[in-house]
Design a protein around this motif. Sequence first.
Motif, short mmCIF file in Angstrom:
data_model
loop_
_atom_site.label_atom_id
_atom_site.label_comp_id
_atom_site.label_asym_id
_atom_site.label_seq_id
_atom_site.Cartn_x
_atom_site.Cartn_y
_atom_site.Cartn_z
N TYR A 20 -4.57 -6.03 -10.55
CA TYR A 20 -3.83 -4.78 -10.27
C TYR A 20 -4.61 -3.56 -10.76
N ARG A 21 -5.23 -3.70 -11.92
CA ARG A 21 -5.96 -2.57 -12.49
C ARG A 21 -7.20 -2.22 -11.65
N LEU A 22 -7.78 -3.21 -10.96
CA LEU A 22 -8.93 -2.93 -10.09
C LEU A 22 -8.56 -1.94 -9.00
N PHE A 23 -7.32 -2.06 -8.49
CA PHE A 23 -6.88 -1.20 -7.40
C PHE A 23 -6.20 0.08 -7.90
N ILE A 24 -5.53 -0.04 -9.05
CA ILE A 24 -4.82 1.12 -9.62
C ILE A 24 -5.34 1.33 -11.05
N GLU B 213 3.46 -1.04 -16.05
CA GLU B 213 3.17 -1.52 -14.70
C GLU B 213 2.38 -2.83 -14.75
N LEU B 214 1.37 -2.87 -15.61
CA LEU B 214 0.54 -4.06 -15.73
C LEU B 214 1.36 -5.27 -16.19
N ILE B 215 2.22 -5.05 -17.19
CA ILE B 215 3.06 -6.15 -17.70
C ILE B 215 4.01 -6.63 -16.60
N ALA B 216 4.63 -5.67 -15.89
CA ALA B 216 5.59 -6.02 -14.83
C ALA B 216 4.89 -6.81 -13.72
N PHE B 217 3.70 -6.34 -13.30
CA PHE B 217 2.97 -7.03 -12.23
C PHE B 217 2.55 -8.43 -12.69
N GLY B 218 2.06 -8.53 -13.91
CA GLY B 218 1.61 -9.83 -14.43
C GLY B 218 2.75 -10.81 -14.57
N LEU C 283 2.55 -10.25 4.97
CA LEU C 283 3.46 -9.17 4.57
C LEU C 283 2.70 -8.02 3.90
N SER C 284 1.61 -8.35 3.23
CA SER C 284 0.86 -7.31 2.51
C SER C 284 0.19 -6.32 3.46
N PHE C 285 0.00 -6.72 4.73
CA PHE C 285 -0.65 -5.84 5.69
C PHE C 285 0.34 -4.98 6.49
N PHE C 286 1.64 -5.20 6.22
CA PHE C 286 2.62 -4.32 6.83
C PHE C 286 2.54 -2.95 6.16
N PRO C 287 2.85 -1.89 6.89
CA PRO C 287 2.82 -0.55 6.28
C PRO C 287 3.93 -0.40 5.24
N LEU C 288 3.57 -0.54 3.95
CA LEU C 288 4.54 -0.45 2.87
C LEU C 288 4.29 0.83 2.08
N THR C 289 5.38 1.52 1.79
CA THR C 289 5.26 2.77 1.02
C THR C 289 5.02 2.47 -0.46
N ASN C 290 5.42 1.28 -0.91
CA ASN C 290 5.28 0.93 -2.32
C ASN C 290 4.01 0.10 -2.52
N GLY D 264 3.08 -4.10 -2.14
CA GLY D 264 1.99 -4.52 -1.26
C GLY D 264 0.94 -5.34 -1.98
N LEU D 265 0.55 -4.89 -3.18
CA LEU D 265 -0.43 -5.63 -3.95
C LEU D 265 0.12 -6.97 -4.45
N THR D 266 1.43 -6.99 -4.75
CA THR D 266 2.07 -8.25 -5.17
C THR D 266 1.98 -9.29 -4.06
N PHE D 267 2.34 -8.88 -2.83
CA PHE D 267 2.24 -9.79 -1.69
C PHE D 267 0.82 -10.28 -1.48
#
Length: 348
Positions: A32-36, A43-48, A122-129, A133-136
Amino acid sequence: MKIGKIKGISIKIHYSTLLIIILAGYSASSFYRLFIPESSILELIAFGLLSSLIILISILAHELMHSIISMKNGIDVKEIEFYFFGGVSKILDEPEDGTTEIKIAVVGPVTSLIIGGMLMGLSFFPLTNVFIGLTFFYLGFVNISLGLFNLLPAFPMDGGRVLRAILWNKRKDIISATRTATKVGRFIGASLIGWGFIQVFLFGALGGFWLVIMGSLLRQNATESYQQTKLIESLSYIKVDDIMNRLYPLISGDLTIAEAIFRYFMNYRRQHFLVEIDGDLAGILNLEKIKDIPMQRRKETYVRDIMQPIEGVPHIKQKIDGKQALKELRKHKGRSDLLLVESKENSS
């Protein structure tokens, strides 16, 4: 630790599963940190944490499909357990033929690939969040990697079992097929070890140690699985009638536990005895049950009070082979570690 049941299959988590959550969470957070790069600690804890929990659910789906197809083909499944290196379905018997093994083995990786493909899509759908998207995308990548890795022809992994099944169908000899699949599995294990050391000593990548550990476990498990298959198959040439114990001591249900210990358990060094009441076979007394009785109560508690009634003891036919007997014993593990053999004359 048991956390529940799905379709009658116990789901257990070993304490080492916590390491999966930590390592998967750390890996996901790094991704996640590579992209953001400006992401916050929260955010990092939540994603992990979210990623590691969904990965566990994905592994459960993988193993659950193995178990469901096994049961549909008449093979009992004891439980699914999570541990340090993922999950394992504890299937109690080998398939009857190679075709059945292919069905059981291939369904796990296919499930992972399907889940991965759907999440990646699903990750390639146009997502505002961006977070979603990165989770998918990450979970899709992990599941596809899991599916492809399990398809490696490294016995006893899924791909290795598919290889064995193909050889089994071709040669009509499970021992020969398992021997060849084991050699391939051990070779792949050695390759993982070698590549791991190259990563560590030439590139300074400490992650190579994981490949060394995985390769070592793969080689060990391949050898153990081959030995187990040889043992089980050898039992098919032995009849229960040839190995049953016909001279099993009987003890009276009217004895106290203290008397039973002194007169039988201490003298014969057995784990259990058949119990007779009024001349009839009534049950089995197990040493484990005796251990539950406090010392001060053993002189006033009788054998008949704690014996396992004969109706609850698994029975098998006298003419079946040792492989079938072992299957029955595994099926009843936890309720009995003894089988009564039915014969025309009596039970032994």
